[in-house]
Design a protein around this motif. Structure first.
Motif, PDB file in Angstrom:
ATOM      1  N   GLU A 119      45.831  41.736  43.933  1.00 27.00           N
ATOM      2  CA  GLU A 119      46.489  42.483  44.002  1.00 27.00           C
ATOM      3  C   GLU A 119      47.960  42.337  43.904  1.00 27.00           C
ATOM      4  O   GLU A 119      48.176  41.108  43.764  1.00 27.00           O
ATOM      5  N   GLY A 171      42.434  45.560  48.339  1.00 25.89           N
ATOM      6  CA  GLY A 171      43.694  45.052  49.142  1.00 25.89           C
ATOM      7  C   GLY A 171      44.675  46.266  49.401  1.00 25.89           C
ATOM      8  O   GLY A 171      44.465  47.388  49.078  1.00 25.89           O
ATOM      9  N   TRP A 217      53.755  45.422  49.770  1.00 25.43           N
ATOM     10  CA  TRP A 217      54.256  44.408  49.840  1.00 25.43           C
ATOM     11  C   TRP A 217      55.886  44.093  49.834  1.00 25.43           C
ATOM     12  O   TRP A 217      56.403  43.014  49.483  1.00 25.43           O
ATOM     13  N   ASN A 235      39.491  50.281  51.441  1.00 24.90           N
ATOM     14  CA  ASN A 235      39.923  48.806  51.782  1.00 24.90           C
ATOM     15  C   ASN A 235      40.163  49.021  53.312  1.00 24.90           C
ATOM     16  O   ASN A 235      40.928  49.540  53.683  1.00 24.90           O
ATOM     17  N   GLU A 236      39.409  48.012  53.817  1.00 23.47           N
ATOM     18  CA  GLU A 236      39.750  47.977  55.335  1.00 23.47           C
ATOM     19  C   GLU A 236      40.050  49.203  56.088  1.00 23.47           C
ATOM     20  O   GLU A 236      41.084  49.156  56.907  1.00 23.47           O
ATOM     21  N   HIS A 254      35.959  40.783  55.695  1.00 20.91           N
ATOM     22  CA  HIS A 254      36.908  39.805  55.440  1.00 20.91           C
ATOM     23  C   HIS A 254      37.428  39.014  56.532  1.00 20.91           C
ATOM     24  O   HIS A 254      37.133  39.306  57.642  1.00 20.91           O
ATOM     25  N   TYR A 300      40.225  35.904  57.606  1.00 24.03           N
ATOM     26  CA  TYR A 300      41.511  35.093  57.605  1.00 24.03           C
ATOM     27  C   TYR A 300      41.394  34.024  58.943  1.00 24.03           C
ATOM     28  O   TYR A 300      41.770  34.811  59.976  1.00 24.03           O
ATOM     29  N   GLU A 331      37.125  39.088  51.047  1.00 21.90           N
ATOM     30  CA  GLU A 331      38.531  38.429  51.196  1.00 21.90           C
ATOM     31  C   GLU A 331      38.242  37.417  52.293  1.00 21.90           C
ATOM     32  O   GLU A 331      37.720  37.805  53.163  1.00 21.90           O
ATOM     33  N   ALA A 378      41.409  35.225  49.085  1.00 26.02           N
ATOM     34  CA  ALA A 378      42.577  35.869  48.991  1.00 26.02           C
ATOM     35  C   ALA A 378      43.581  35.501  49.726  1.00 26.02           C
ATOM     36  O   ALA A 378      43.324  35.082  50.776  1.00 26.02           O
ATOM     37  N   PRO A 379      44.596  35.663  49.425  1.00 28.57           N
ATOM     38  CA  PRO A 379      45.344  35.912  48.108  1.00 28.57           C
ATOM     39  C   PRO A 379      45.285  34.590  47.170  1.00 28.57           C
ATOM     40  O   PRO A 379      45.126  33.503  47.523  1.00 28.57           O
ATOM     41  N   TRP A 393      52.630  36.421  51.934  1.00 28.06           N
ATOM     42  CA  TRP A 393      51.378  35.761  52.755  1.00 28.06           C
ATOM     43  C   TRP A 393      50.919  34.524  52.335  1.00 28.06           C
ATOM     44  O   TRP A 393      50.941  34.294  51.081  1.00 28.06           O
TER      45      TRP A 393
HETATM   46  O1  AHR Z   1      45.012  39.429  51.087  1.00 29.19           O
HETATM   47  C1  AHR Z   1      46.090  40.147  52.000  1.00 29.19           C
HETATM   48  C2  AHR Z   1      45.630  41.366  52.669  1.00 29.19           C
HETATM   49  O2  AHR Z   1      44.832  41.064  53.645  1.00 29.19           O
HETATM   50  C3  AHR Z   1      44.891  42.276  51.733  1.00 29.19           C
HETATM   51  O3  AHR Z   1      45.838  43.133  51.235  1.00 29.19           O
HETATM   52  C4  AHR Z   1      44.236  43.270  52.899  1.00 29.19           C
HETATM   53  O4  AHR Z   1      43.368  43.851  52.438  1.00 29.19           O
HETATM   54  C5  AHR Z   1      43.984  42.076  54.043  1.00 29.19           C
HETATM   55  O5  AHR Z   1      44.482  42.638  55.008  1.00 29.19           O
END
Ligand code: AHR
Length: 637
Positions: free
Chosen positions: A53, A253, A284, A373-374, A420, A422, A449, A487-488, A500
């Motif tokens: 994205e 995203g 962003w 998305n999300e 997703h 992280y 992601e 991602a990213p 990020w």
């Molecule tokens: O990857 C960064 C962000 O994380 C994405 O834009 C979003 O989908 C997620 O929260």
């Protein structure tokens, strides 16, 4: 250092060769048994792909090779961003945004330059600083263009130059002989000589007579990947190609959603001539040029032989704004249907004809469409209704499409759910078995992601270990997890470039490098296989992870082993069901400590090392170094 090329754009160091023998084992040996002739499941051919994205200057100032920043002259209270006046010697000029004239309805602003005094030796005009400079190589042609008009023919010729920031030396120059009094596009070429490659350059546009000049959509491109006009940076495309991506998830995203509904990704405003693209705010924190628009995403897929995973805007934006399902949502559903027709329709359809007009008569193949998305962040709880409305309308016209939901949905069963993650490395160690017990009768899973959050701006070796452990789980479960994307993907490492961390690939205007996580993914994705042979491990520490796959056409086994402990891990490997070649291949990625990483200055500090692995038979004793990610490849005879 000796460098071996393993895959396009990927360097492998042979200097730090690790053998299986010389490290004294400290942990008890793990016993890994592999039944080569007993496949227990299939490996998804689409498992590894890309998610991108507009974040971290991924496209503008990144993959999209445009070198001019703010080419359509947006300003804020400080003035016009990224542009400065040039007044050489006693030349005098002013510049200002002009909202009264521009070359198209889409572009609301142009740049007005009033030159009060100038001559051939003392020129006046403007300069663009680029995206933290402009990367220039020796003996290279840069192709540019701008829209312009002049108040009269007396303004004379316009000189376009590439200038070194430090020395002020002109490294390439071109002259546009005369500018008309009506808006018109002008093209030019700038060829460098035997210069030292550098990012510290800018573009100057100057005149040698008094008068008024208006400029808009000033553009400059280096040679691009596959020589596409308006194309992508070659170094970054080569790095992406080495990841062997099966798909591209786009355009987000959060970038899909926008902060507000009127800042969503409106695909219709990203197609056609650049001069007709109004640009839009990315969530962003910066404006997207939309130079890399919907068709360019699809051509990027074409160039890397990826299938598109197209996310359509589904009526939710990040500031808790949503569109009610029902009548209010209908225009958004229609917009998605139009988008699908633009991508897949024949040139005899309305939107297929538009795509043909844009230069791509052949329809694109599309299998996966993601709705939003999300949407779990939408506190109104409207996603059940929104998803259902999109689902029914799309399936009615395109029953063959697989429709991805961004969260579980009540009332109907999505074809696939996008999860997703992280997390920190330790969490991925605990969670590497996450999908082992997932119901195989439920919707398929897209891990759209994921990333280990360690390292900045790019992922460090701790992240690579977490990622590799997680990927063993994805592979083992790829009968249900059919696609996954880190991602990213991209980050411009200049100050202010990153929103990020961590990211997979870092770059500036001139150079780029892969993180340790990038190389872990190159290793995994380049050795995918199509079957998962039966296997089991006994006696391994809790920081040992593995995945075994087999390429049934090549009759080749891939053992992916991860030792995320600081201590060496001996592994006794027993193969049954196949006679193996005595010599295999070992690819090893390792570091002395988990903070170790690659940088722009040391891009190859951690890269895969490829060596021959001798003495393979039905039994192999192998010792993994501490902090290592390894691939053993053995052929069946
Ligand atoms: O990857 C960064 C962000 O994380 C994405 O834009 C979003 O989908 C997620 O929260």
């Amino acid at each position: 250092m000796v460098l071996k090329t393993f895959a396009r754009g990927v360097a492998f160091s042979a200097a730090a060769v690790l053998t299986t023998a010389f490290i004294q084992a400290q942990a008890p040996a793990a016993r890994l048994t592999i039944h080569a002739d007993q496949p227990v499941s299939q490996v998804s051919p689409t498992l590894y792909g890309l998610m991108t994205e507009e974040i971290n200057f991924s496209y503008d100032g990144g993959l999209y090779a445009e070198m001019v920043r703010n080419r359509t002259f947006r300003g804020d209270w400080t003035g016009i961003l990224n542009w400065m006046q040039v007044e050489n010697g006693n030349a005098r000029a002013t510049m200002a945004a002009d909202e009264k004239t521009s070359p198209s309805d889409a572009l609301k602003t142009s740049l007005r330059i009033d030159v009060k005094q100038a001559d051939a030796q003392n020129q006046a005009g403007v300069l663009n600083e680029g995206y933290w400079g402009m990367g220039l190589q020796a003996n290279t042609t840069y192709k540019g263009s701008f829209y312009a008009k002049a108040d009269s023919g007396a303004l004379g010729a316009v000189t376009v130059s590439l200038v070194n920031d430090a020395s002020g030396k002109v490294v390439a120059t071109a002259v546009v002989p005369a500018i008309s009094t009506a808006w018109k596009q002008y093209e030019f070429s700038l060829k460098t000589g035997a210069i030292e490659a550098s990012a510290a350059n800018h573009l100057a546009i100057t005149v040698g007579h008094a008068g008024t000049l208006w400029l808009d959509l000033v553009s400059l491109f280096p040679p691009t990947y596959h020589d596409r006009a308006n194309g992508n940076r070659t170094d970054l495309m080569e790095k992406l190609a080495a990841l062997h991506p099966a798909f591209l998830r786009f355009p987000g995203g959060n970038y899909l959603e926008g902060n507000h509904i009127d800042e969503r990704y409106e695909w219709k405003k990203t197609i056609g001539p650049q001069v007709d693209r109004p640009t839009h705010p990315s969530p962003w924190g910066y404006q997207s040029s939309d130079g890399l628009g919907l068709l360019e995403f699809l051509e990027w897929c074409e160039d890397l032989k990826m299938q598109p995973v197209l996310a359509v805007y589904a009526g939710y934006s990040l500031s808790q704004e949503h569109v009610n399902p029902g009548h209010d949502l209908e225009p958004y559903v229609q917009d998605a249907l139009d988008e699908l027709e633009y991508v897949t329709g024949g040139a005899d359809t309305k939107w297929g004809a538009t795509r043909a007009r844009d230069g791509h008569p052949r329809p694109f193949k599309l299998t996966y469409v993601e709705i939003g998305n999300e949407d779990n962040f939408d506190k109104s709880g409207s996603y059940d209704g929104r998803y259902a409305q999109f689902y029914k309308a799309i399936k009615a016209r395109y029953p063959e499409l697989q429709l991805i939901a961004t969260m579980p949905v009540k009332g109907l069963r999505p074809d696939m759910i996008d999860d997703h993650y992280y997390v920190r490395a330790t969490k991925f160690y605990e969670d590497a078995t996450h999908y082992d017990k997932t119901d195989r009768n439920g919707p398929k899973i897209f891990v759209g992601e994921w990333a280990t959050k360690e390292g900045s701006p790019t992922a460090n070796f701790d992240a690579a270990l977490g990622d590799a452990a997680w990927m063993t789980g994805l592979e083992r479960n790829s009968d249900i997890v059919v696609m996954a994307a880190y991602a990213p993907l991209l980050v411009n490492v200049n100050p202010g470039g990153m929103q990020w961390a961590p990211d997979l690939i870092g770059y500036d205007a001139l150079r780029s490098y892969g993180s340790p996580s990038y190389y872990a993914q190159v290793i995994f994705a380049s050795h995918l296989g199509d079957q998962m042979p039966g296997s089991k491990v006994e006696g391994a520490g809790d920081r040992f992870f593995y995945s075994i796959t087999r390429d049934s056409a090549k009759k080749r086994l891939y053992l992916k082993l991860v030792n995320s402990s600081s201590e060496p891990q001996p592994v006794e490997i027993e193969f049954t069901g196949a006679k193996l070649a005595a010599t295999g291949t070992l690819i090893s990625l390792s570091a002395k400590n988990i903070q170790a990483t690659n940088t722009m200055e040391q891009p190859a500090a951690i890269v895969p090392v490829k060596t021959a692995l001798h003495g393979v038979n039905s039994h192999l004793r192998h010792t993994m170094p501490g902090y290592s990610i390894q691939l053993i490849q053995v052929d069946e005879q």
